[in-house]
Design an enzyme around this catalytic site. Structure first.
Site, PDB file in Angstrom:
ATOM      1  CE1 TYR A   1     -24.894   1.003  45.120  1.00 12.28           C
ATOM      2  CE2 TYR A   1     -24.178  -1.194  45.820  1.00 12.28           C
ATOM      3  CZ  TYR A   1     -24.611  -0.118  45.904  1.00 12.28           C
ATOM      4  OH  TYR A   1     -23.582   0.543  47.122  1.00 12.28           O
TER       5      TYR A   1
ATOM      6  CD  GLU B   1     -35.237   2.255  17.576  1.00  7.17           C
ATOM      7  OE1 GLU B   1     -36.283   2.625  17.822  1.00  7.17           O
ATOM      8  OE2 GLU B   1     -34.369   1.084  17.317  1.00  7.17           O
TER       9      GLU B   1
END
Length: 221
Positions: free
Chosen positions: A120, A74
């Site tokens: 958040y 990746e």
């Protein structure tokens, strides 16, 4: 390990934290961080719980391996994000269960696959972009990753998992954990009416809070 630099030691510490917190399983998940002119990546085929600072892949900005073992397949994801966002220095990719489960749902909005259920999430993740399915290691999706990364530091790969960048690895992990927690809330509240933060409330979170003047002190003009 004793000869490893701060960036490599941070990769080991964060990799172990991800594994310890159950955000990766088996030999999944990978990390990258800038180290001067180089990029350090976790190697392929190694559990994040077993990553060692002295055994990382060292690449140049173009993805050429300079030292160490073969990098995660990746690597193109990390390189694309870091190339697109030069102000950010670290990328974390996991297959954390709730975010991965979210990525498998049909009918998601590519520009907002997860609503801002908490303050958040809005502050640490912000805009989240969903990418179409790419086979693991399929670098033909580089342009798609770059386009999405230009709009957001937090990406969700369809039928795969999250990719989150930050100014450092700690910041990237904080945002990834917030994404995972919000995805968990999303599933816990499935079937119930929710009240995501409005666009106005999200925008207000980007502004510094107004502090009341200290008692007995004249506010600054």
């Amino acid at each position: 390990m004793s000869g490893a630099g701060p960036a490599a030691l941070a990769v080991e510490r964060i990799a172990h934290a991800i594994h310890r917190r159950g955000l990766s399983h088996g030999r999944t998940g990978n990390l990258a961080v800038r180290d001067g002119e180089h990029i350090l990546l976790t190697p392929t085929g190694v559990s994040l719980g077993e990553v060692e600072a002295g055994a990382l892949s060292v690449l140049d900005a173009e993805g050429r391996r300079l030292d160490g073992p073969r990098p995660t397949k990746e690597a193109f994801l990390h390189l694309a994000v870091l190339r697109t966002r030069p102000e950010l220095n670290a990328v974390v990719h996991t297959h954390s269960p709730y975010a991965a489960a979210l990525s498998c749902l049909d009918g998601l909005d590519p520009e907002a696959p997860l609503p801002p259920l908490t303050a958040y999430f809005a502050m640490r993740v912000g805009a989240l972009r969903l990418l179409p399915y790419l086979a693991p290691g399929d670098a033909s999706g580089t342009a798609l990753v770059e386009e999405a990364a230009a709009a957001s530091h937090a990406l969700l790969l369809r039928n795969h998992g999250p990719v989150v960048a930050g100014s450092d690895l700690d910041g990237a992990l904080d945002a990834l954990e917030e994404l995972e927690h919000t995805a968990q809330l999303f599933f816990l509240t499935a079937g119930h009416r929710t009240a995501p933060l409005s666009a106005e409330r999200v925008a207000a979170l980007a502004q510094p809070p107004i502090q009341p003047p200290l008692e007995g002190r004249t506010p600054a003009a």
